[in-house]
Structure formats: structure tokens, C-alpha cells
Design a protein around this motif. Sequence first.
Motif, PDB file in Angstrom:
ATOM      1  N   LEU A   1      -5.494  -1.441   8.157  1.00 53.45           N
ATOM      2  CA  LEU A   1      -4.776  -1.850   6.946  1.00 53.45           C
ATOM      3  C   LEU A   1      -4.131  -3.221   7.130  1.00 53.45           C
ATOM      4  O   LEU A   1      -4.142  -4.053   6.207  1.00 53.45           O
ATOM      5  CB  LEU A   1      -3.727  -0.798   6.585  1.00 53.45           C
ATOM      6  CG  LEU A   1      -4.274   0.502   6.004  1.00 53.45           C
ATOM      7  CD1 LEU A   1      -3.188   1.575   5.973  1.00 53.45           C
ATOM      8  CD2 LEU A   1      -4.831   0.271   4.593  1.00 53.45           C
TER       9      LEU A   1
ATOM     10  N   VAL B   1      -3.997   4.647  -0.559  1.00 56.30           N
ATOM     11  CA  VAL B   1      -4.672   4.980   0.699  1.00 56.30           C
ATOM     12  C   VAL B   1      -4.532   6.467   0.961  1.00 56.30           C
ATOM     13  O   VAL B   1      -3.465   7.057   0.744  1.00 56.30           O
ATOM     14  CB  VAL B   1      -4.053   4.204   1.883  1.00 56.30           C
ATOM     15  CG1 VAL B   1      -4.832   4.484   3.167  1.00 56.30           C
ATOM     16  CG2 VAL B   1      -3.984   2.711   1.596  1.00 56.30           C
ATOM     17  N   THR B   2      -5.617   7.083   1.434  1.00 51.34           N
ATOM     18  CA  THR B   2      -5.542   8.452   1.929  1.00 51.34           C
ATOM     19  C   THR B   2      -6.435   8.592   3.154  1.00 51.34           C
ATOM     20  O   THR B   2      -7.303   7.747   3.398  1.00 51.34           O
ATOM     21  CB  THR B   2      -5.923   9.481   0.847  1.00 51.34           C
ATOM     22  OG1 THR B   2      -5.576  10.792   1.284  1.00 51.34           O
ATOM     23  CG2 THR B   2      -7.415   9.434   0.534  1.00 51.34           C
TER      24      THR B   2
ATOM     25  N   LYS C   1      -8.557   1.466  -3.959  1.00 47.24           N
ATOM     26  CA  LYS C   1      -8.344   2.794  -3.398  1.00 47.24           C
ATOM     27  C   LYS C   1      -9.149   2.886  -2.100  1.00 47.24           C
ATOM     28  O   LYS C   1     -10.369   2.680  -2.112  1.00 47.24           O
ATOM     29  CB  LYS C   1      -8.801   3.897  -4.354  1.00 47.24           C
ATOM     30  CG  LYS C   1      -7.982   3.976  -5.645  1.00 47.24           C
ATOM     31  CD  LYS C   1      -8.638   3.276  -6.799  1.00 47.24           C
ATOM     32  CE  LYS C   1      -7.847   3.434  -8.082  1.00 47.24           C
ATOM     33  NZ  LYS C   1      -8.434   2.683  -9.217  1.00 47.24           N
ATOM     34  N   LEU C   2      -8.462   3.184  -1.005  1.00 48.30           N
ATOM     35  CA  LEU C   2      -9.105   3.279   0.300  1.00 48.30           C
ATOM     36  C   LEU C   2      -9.053   4.709   0.799  1.00 48.30           C
ATOM     37  O   LEU C   2      -7.991   5.336   0.793  1.00 48.30           O
ATOM     38  CB  LEU C   2      -8.403   2.370   1.312  1.00 48.30           C
ATOM     39  CG  LEU C   2      -8.434   0.865   1.048  1.00 48.30           C
ATOM     40  CD1 LEU C   2      -7.583   0.132   2.084  1.00 48.30           C
ATOM     41  CD2 LEU C   2      -9.862   0.343   1.092  1.00 48.30           C
TER      42      LEU C   2
ATOM     43  N   THR D   1      -2.088  -0.962  -3.310  1.00 44.95           N
ATOM     44  CA  THR D   1      -3.315  -0.280  -2.910  1.00 44.95           C
ATOM     45  C   THR D   1      -3.009   1.178  -2.571  1.00 44.95           C
ATOM     46  O   THR D   1      -1.999   1.476  -1.946  1.00 44.95           O
ATOM     47  CB  THR D   1      -3.926  -0.980  -1.687  1.00 44.95           C
ATOM     48  OG1 THR D   1      -4.310  -2.310  -2.059  1.00 44.95           O
ATOM     49  CG2 THR D   1      -5.140  -0.229  -1.158  1.00 44.95           C
TER      50      THR D   1
ATOM     51  N   ALA E   1       0.851  -1.197   0.000  1.00 44.59           N
ATOM     52  CA  ALA E   1       0.000   0.000   0.000  1.00 44.59           C
ATOM     53  C   ALA E   1       0.881   1.238   0.000  1.00 44.59           C
ATOM     54  O   ALA E   1       1.996   1.222   0.515  1.00 44.59           O
ATOM     55  CB  ALA E   1      -0.929   0.012   1.215  1.00 44.59           C
TER      56      ALA E   1
ATOM     57  N   TYR F   1      -9.923   6.735   4.195  1.00 42.35           N
ATOM     58  CA  TYR F   1     -10.336   6.727   5.601  1.00 42.35           C
ATOM     59  C   TYR F   1     -10.884   8.107   5.927  1.00 42.35           C
ATOM     60  O   TYR F   1     -10.170   9.106   5.831  1.00 42.35           O
ATOM     61  CB  TYR F   1      -9.161   6.374   6.499  1.00 42.35           C
ATOM     62  CG  TYR F   1      -8.792   4.912   6.407  1.00 42.35           C
ATOM     63  CD1 TYR F   1      -9.379   3.970   7.247  1.00 42.35           C
ATOM     64  CD2 TYR F   1      -7.868   4.466   5.461  1.00 42.35           C
ATOM     65  CE1 TYR F   1      -9.051   2.624   7.162  1.00 42.35           C
ATOM     66  CE2 TYR F   1      -7.540   3.118   5.367  1.00 42.35           C
ATOM     67  CZ  TYR F   1      -8.132   2.213   6.210  1.00 42.35           C
ATOM     68  OH  TYR F   1      -7.819   0.869   6.118  1.00 42.35           O
TER      69      TYR F   1
ATOM     70  N   LEU G   1       0.414   5.331   1.047  1.00 45.92           N
ATOM     71  CA  LEU G   1      -0.466   6.281   1.729  1.00 45.92           C
ATOM     72  C   LEU G   1       0.035   7.701   1.519  1.00 45.92           C
ATOM     73  O   LEU G   1       1.230   7.973   1.659  1.00 45.92           O
ATOM     74  CB  LEU G   1      -0.535   5.954   3.215  1.00 45.92           C
ATOM     75  CG  LEU G   1      -1.513   6.767   4.065  1.00 45.92           C
ATOM     76  CD1 LEU G   1      -2.066   5.917   5.213  1.00 45.92           C
ATOM     77  CD2 LEU G   1      -0.884   8.041   4.638  1.00 45.92           C
TER      78      LEU G   1
END
Length: 228
Positions: A143, A83-84, A105-106, A81, A45, A108, A47
Motif C-alpha cells: 500500500l 482495501v480488504t 478498491k483493492l 481507497t 485508504a 489482497y 481497510l
Amino acid sequence: MRPYTTLSCAVSLDGYLDDASPKRLMLSNDADLDRVDQVRAESDAILVGACTLRKDNPRLLVRSEQRVQERIAGGRTASPTKVTVSDDADFDPSANFFTQGDVDKLVYCGHYGFDDACDRLGSAATVVDGGHPVLMPWVCHDLAERGVERMLVEGGGTVLTQFLAEGLADEMHLVIAPFLIGDSRARRFVDDGHFPWRRDSPAHLVETRAIGDVVLLRYALSDRCPLS
């Protein structure tokens, strides 16, 4: 439980991540960008913070076709992946983060912005209710629960500050550019905070490497980081 986490950033000689202009300032060079691409390829991932997503509009993809094919041959997606983290996730769904790359795409998001974020982003990303406020240790734990074993954090300053202040990083790759910004309006590397690595308990310098006209400093930030 959290992923093995590497922080990666480039700064000027006087410690700035960028200048004060709206255009992104390049602090690295092609050879170092290729090094970062290798770290991306080894990660599960990547971020970035909300400001970085909005200002830089990054793609956050592995660039080397050879590395892409090696990931695919190993049963992984072409890129890690994405992540933000954001309280309100007020993002443009047409941004590169969401449209580039066939990867997960994650996002949070804070509890009170969750419903609006789901409506705004639709199928462009998986929006995760991170509670109020969104706490980075919880994000890291979630995660890990999703199978992320290695994570690369590429900024910006707010996110880097959070990971450092919370002691959530295992190593840091700090690249120093050969010039100064000299403008207090620009973004510094980190904000004020109480960090585990201080004068009486410094981080361990694992590697120094000249990469063209920039210098890589690699620091161990936890006992999980190999010292070679």
C-alpha cells in the motif's frame, strides 16, 4: 515502509465489538460517527477485514459533503481507497464495498484463490496476489508503494488482532459504549495473541474525550504518533 496507520473501533463496556445477532449492533452515536468521518477524510485508504465486509456491507465513504469537496479541491478522490484482505476473496461483487463510490478498491487475496477472485470480481476491484499466506506487513508495504501515506483500519476483530500483534499500528481510537453485551458467543475486540503493549510496556494514553454517552480513548502505539 508502511502507511501511518490508525485503528478505529467501538466496543461495549465488557469488550465486545458486536452481539451475537445477525443484525449489526450500533455501539457509537452520531457525534462520534462524524468524528470518524473526519478521520476517514484525512486518510488515503480505509481497510476492513473480510468478515466485516460480508456481515456489515459497509460503504466506507466520506459522508460529509463539505469534507468530500475539500478532498476534491485538494486533488484527491471524494473518498479514500477501499482495501480488504482475504485468502479466497469469495465476495459478492454487488456489495457496497465494490459498487459505492468512484474510488479504487483493492482486494489482497491468497495465491491459490487469486484466479477465481479475478474471475468473480471482474472490473469491480483490483485483485492483488498476496502470496500464501497473505501477510499483513507485506500488504502495508505494498500500500505504501501505491502511494498510501495514511490508512484507517476499521476492523473487524481478526484484522485488529493482526495489526496489533504485528506492531503495525501507530495509534488506536477506542470508543467505549455505555452498556454490556454479556454473551460469550459475541465477537470480542481482539483474539488471543502476543502484543507489544503489555503490563510492563503499556500503550501511551494521548486523549480521553466524552462524546455524548460514549468515551473516546486515543492511544499512541508508535513513536510516529503525536502526543497531543
